[in-house]
Design an enzyme around this catalytic site. Structure first.
Site, PDB file in Angstrom:
ATOM      1  CD  GLU A   1      13.544   1.977  10.265  1.00 38.04           C
ATOM      2  OE1 GLU A   1      13.747   3.227  10.368  1.00 38.04           O
ATOM      3  OE2 GLU A   1      14.300   0.988  10.613  1.00 38.04           O
TER       4      GLU A   1
ATOM      5  CD  GLU B   1      10.171  13.716  10.566  1.00 40.84           C
ATOM      6  OE1 GLU B   1       9.042  13.257  10.387  1.00 40.84           O
ATOM      7  OE2 GLU B   1      11.068  13.137  10.003  1.00 40.84           O
TER       8      GLU B   1
ATOM      9  CE  LYS C   1      -1.668   2.831   2.265  1.00 43.36           C
ATOM     10  NZ  LYS C   1      -1.491   4.578   1.677  1.00 43.36           N
TER      11      LYS C   1
ATOM     12  CB  CYS D   1      13.241   9.873   7.680  1.00 45.62           C
ATOM     13  SG  CYS D   1      14.258   8.479   6.574  1.00 45.62           S
TER      14      CYS D   1
HETATM   15  P1  NAD Z   1       2.452   8.965   7.068  1.00 49.57           P
HETATM   16  O1  NAD Z   1       2.434   8.338   8.336  1.00 49.57           O
HETATM   17  O2  NAD Z   1       1.486  10.033   6.945  1.00 49.57           O
HETATM   18  O3  NAD Z   1       2.140   7.913   6.047  1.00 49.57           O
HETATM   19  C1  NAD Z   1       2.899   6.646   5.726  1.00 49.57           C
HETATM   20  C2  NAD Z   1       1.966   5.450   5.236  1.00 49.57           C
HETATM   21  O4  NAD Z   1       1.017   5.135   6.064  1.00 49.57           O
HETATM   22  C3  NAD Z   1       1.230   6.186   3.995  1.00 49.57           C
HETATM   23  O5  NAD Z   1       1.197   5.032   2.976  1.00 49.57           O
HETATM   24  C4  NAD Z   1      -0.025   6.479   4.473  1.00 49.57           C
HETATM   25  O6  NAD Z   1      -1.321   6.277   3.577  1.00 49.57           O
HETATM   26  C5  NAD Z   1      -0.133   5.248   5.486  1.00 49.57           C
HETATM   27  N1  NAD Z   1      -1.096   5.424   6.711  1.00 49.57           N
HETATM   28  C6  NAD Z   1      -1.626   6.746   7.051  1.00 49.57           C
HETATM   29  N2  NAD Z   1      -2.597   6.494   8.249  1.00 49.57           N
HETATM   30  C7  NAD Z   1      -2.721   5.283   8.413  1.00 49.57           C
HETATM   31  C8  NAD Z   1      -3.426   4.369   9.195  1.00 49.57           C
HETATM   32  N3  NAD Z   1      -4.223   4.879  10.149  1.00 49.57           N
HETATM   33  N4  NAD Z   1      -3.055   2.871   9.027  1.00 49.57           N
HETATM   34  C9  NAD Z   1      -2.480   2.412   8.274  1.00 49.57           C
HETATM   35  N5  NAD Z   1      -1.713   3.179   7.279  1.00 49.57           N
HETATM   36  C10 NAD Z   1      -1.850   4.589   7.358  1.00 49.57           C
HETATM   37  O7  NAD Z   1       4.009   9.541   6.611  1.00 49.57           O
HETATM   38  P2  NAD Z   1       4.138  10.254   5.583  1.00 49.57           P
HETATM   39  O8  NAD Z   1       3.890  11.695   5.453  1.00 49.57           O
HETATM   40  O9  NAD Z   1       3.885   9.631   4.192  1.00 49.57           O
HETATM   41  O10 NAD Z   1       5.796  10.437   5.227  1.00 49.57           O
HETATM   42  C11 NAD Z   1       6.433  11.074   6.236  1.00 49.57           C
HETATM   43  C12 NAD Z   1       7.220  10.400   7.277  1.00 49.57           C
HETATM   44  O11 NAD Z   1       7.889   9.217   6.892  1.00 49.57           O
HETATM   45  C13 NAD Z   1       8.259  11.464   7.842  1.00 49.57           C
HETATM   46  O12 NAD Z   1       7.966  11.222   9.238  1.00 49.57           O
HETATM   47  C14 NAD Z   1       9.361  10.606   7.638  1.00 49.57           C
HETATM   48  O13 NAD Z   1      10.478  10.996   8.852  1.00 49.57           O
HETATM   49  C15 NAD Z   1       8.933   9.263   7.643  1.00 49.57           C
HETATM   50  N6  NAD Z   1      10.031   8.433   6.871  1.00 49.57           N
HETATM   51  C16 NAD Z   1      10.789   7.513   7.433  1.00 49.57           C
HETATM   52  C17 NAD Z   1      11.963   6.879   6.966  1.00 49.57           C
HETATM   53  C18 NAD Z   1      12.657   5.956   7.792  1.00 49.57           C
HETATM   54  O14 NAD Z   1      13.207   5.108   6.915  1.00 49.57           O
HETATM   55  N7  NAD Z   1      12.677   6.243   9.045  1.00 49.57           N
HETATM   56  C19 NAD Z   1      11.964   7.004   5.519  1.00 49.57           C
HETATM   57  C20 NAD Z   1      11.085   7.802   4.748  1.00 49.57           C
HETATM   58  C21 NAD Z   1      10.235   8.620   5.567  1.00 49.57           C
END
Ligand code: NAD
Length: 480
Positions: free
Chosen positions: A249, A382, A174, A283
């Site tokens: 992550e 963040e 997803k 990130c």
């Molecule tokens: P997000 O948490 O909003 O979404 C991540 C994923 O989760 C998306 O596919 C989203 O549709 C899904 N999601 C959202 N709500 C959900 C729920 N209730 N249940 C299940 N899935 C759900 O994050 P984002 O805005 O897409 O990405 C940015 C974040 O990702 C930042 O915090 C960044 O630091 C982090 N990030 C971390 C790494 C790492 O490896 N540590 C790498 C890249 C990004």
């Protein structure tokens, strides 16, 4: 011309959904890449059932066949890296060279895990009871739900899908609803790789709907998630309630220390890269620049000069350093944090304003704060945009304490010519990845990736460490 429609990939078939959403270019909101469907609850269930049905055969399939399929996927991604990198830049807003680099990384990840199919090893031990032999082996987990964020739209799906398939699991991916284009392109490549129907499935749609249903589906054995801390925390609780294995992550508030003895030009370059390249939307970006007193005035002056030369513009335009922010809502969040930083007493040294370009896009000038302290929200939360703050400290000991004073622990960097401080920092930084005279962002694909504290939960991703999450251990005893 009609806008192309993109469907879910379920049980080896492209399946139309009920609804479609536009995928909009953040450099130019008039440019729609295509329409991407949203999976219904029934389609998600079909994808999970297809994966369950495919698992018994795939989990015992020959490692040569798996290796060949992953290698083929990797080769196609690498051969098409420019086209895929351009798609990535167009949908996410990274510059085209950054997009091509990310596509190449995804290809190399598949090729690395093609090799890992052949290298999965176990152990043979003697028993404490004479006449008995012990074998410790690794087996696939089952059907794994993969949930990915928008900021690395091809590399993160690759670094979850490739190890999952290499070790004999079936998956339902997803991707983030903001950037379904790269995940769809990856599914298209996988659909032609020879992998049996049902082993890999793509369901697109909103996290709160499709993502939530995936996490809570009884047919899912484990979840690998990358995204924000707030969503990750909730997913961990849901998985714990259902005794599902989970890997998270999440975010970072990564420190970049600059000591008096640093090479000034090198330090400025790596701070600018870490903080602002990829629009600060990594990130591993460093948003806290911790600078010791002796170099502070020269550092500020050199940072201002370097930042003034940065070109912000359309991600597809040659010569651009920084593309747009990925979306309207992310731009609003970045602007909010710039205001919060000012209200809290930080000095906005430069940037932070909305920029206009030829096309209507989400452009923002990289923002740099000075006079900030560790109790300010801009130094604790963040931001996930081109916003960095400088924290002035007395010496190395103070710098290390500030670097570790954070609820996150993903990546940390130090700029120094001192072997003593570099060695001490590598040992005492409370981060999962430490960089000496290198940007905090920018890592290899064949070694473990992950953090500590609130940044990560569960086993590391990538490299051979990926087997910790994507396999389960069996201990077998045999009476000779
Ligand atoms: P997000 O948490 O909003 O979404 C991540 C994923 O989760 C998306 O596919 C989203 O549709 C899904 N999601 C959202 N709500 C959900 C729920 N209730 N249940 C299940 N899935 C759900 O994050 P984002 O805005 O897409 O990405 C940015 C974040 O990702 C930042 O915090 C960044 O630091 C982090 N990030 C971390 C790494 C790492 O490896 N540590 C790498 C890249 C990004």
């Amino acid at each position: 011309m009609t806008t192309p429609q993109h469907d879910n990939y379920i049980n080896g078939q492209w399946v139309a959904g009920d609804k479609y959403s536009p995928n909009v270019n953040p450099s130019n909101t008039a440019d729609v890449l295509g329409l991407y469907t949203q999976a219904s609850a029934e389609q998600l269930d079909q994808a999970v059932q297809a994966a369950r049905a495919a698992f018994p055969a795939w989990s015992v399939s020959g490692i040569q066949a798996r290796a060949d399929a992953l290698d083929k996927i990797g080769n196609e991604i690498l051969a098409r890296r420019e086209e895929l990198g351009t798609l990535l830049a167009r949908e996410e807003g990274k510059t085209r060279p950054e997009g091509i680099g990310e596509a190449a990384r995804a290809g190399n990840i598949f090729k690395f895990f093609a090799g890992e199919c052949l290298r999965l090893a176990g152990e043979t031990l003697a028993s404490v009871r004479p006449g008995i032999g012990i074998e410790v082996t690794r087996e696939p987990l089952g059907v794994i739900g993969l949930i990915t964020p928008w900021n690395f739209p091809i590399a993160i799906p690759a670094w979850k899908v490739a190890p999952a398939l290499a070790y004999g699991n079936c998956v339902v991916l997803k991707p983030a609803d903001l950037v379904p284009g790269c995940a769809w392109a990856l599914a298209d490549i996988i659909s032609r790789s020879g992998i049996p129907a049902g082993v890999f499935n793509l369901v697109m749609g909103r996290g709160s709907v499709v993502g939530d249903a995936l996490v809570n589906h009884a047919g899912i054995d484990a979840i690998s998630f990358t995204g924000s801390q707030s969503v990750g925390g909730r997913i961990a609780q849901q998985c714990a309630a259902n005794l599902k294995k989970v890997q998270l992550e999440m975010g970072g508030k990564n420190p970049q220390v600059v000591l008096d003895d640093a090479d000034l030009g090198q330090a400025v370059e790596l701070c600018v890269q870490s903080a602002f390249f990829s629009t600060g939307q990594r990130c591993t970006a460093s948003s806290r620049l911790i600078v010791t007193e002796g170099i502070y005035p020269k550092f500020i002056e050199a940072m201002q000069a370097r930042m003034a030369a940065l070109k912000v513009g359309d991600a597809l335009q040659a010569g651009i350093d920084i593309g747009p922010v990925s979306s309207q809502s992310q731009l609003a969040q970045d602007a909010d944090y710039v205001s919060i930083g000012q209200q809290e007493g930080g000095t906005l040294l430069m940037g932070g304003e909305r920029l206009s370009r030829d096309a209507d896009g989400f452009y923002m000038a990289p923002a740099l704060f000075t006079d900030t302290t560790m109790d300010m929200r801009i130094n604790r939360e963040e931001v996930f945009g081109p916003v960095a703050s400088i924290i002035r400290v007395k010496d190395y000991e103070a710098a290390l304490a500030v670097a570790n004073d954070t609820p996150f622990g993903l990546s940390a960097g130090i700029a120094t010519t001192s072997l003593k401080y570099a060695t001490h920092f590598k040992r005492h930084s409370q981060a999962g990845m430490v960089m000496v005279n290198l940007p905090t962002a920018g890592v290899d694909y064949h070694v473990p990736f992950g953090g500590r504290k609130g940044s990560s939960y569960g086993p590391r991703e990538q490299g051979r460490y990926a087997q910790e999450f994507f396999t389960t251990v069996k201990t077998a005893y045999t009476l000779a």
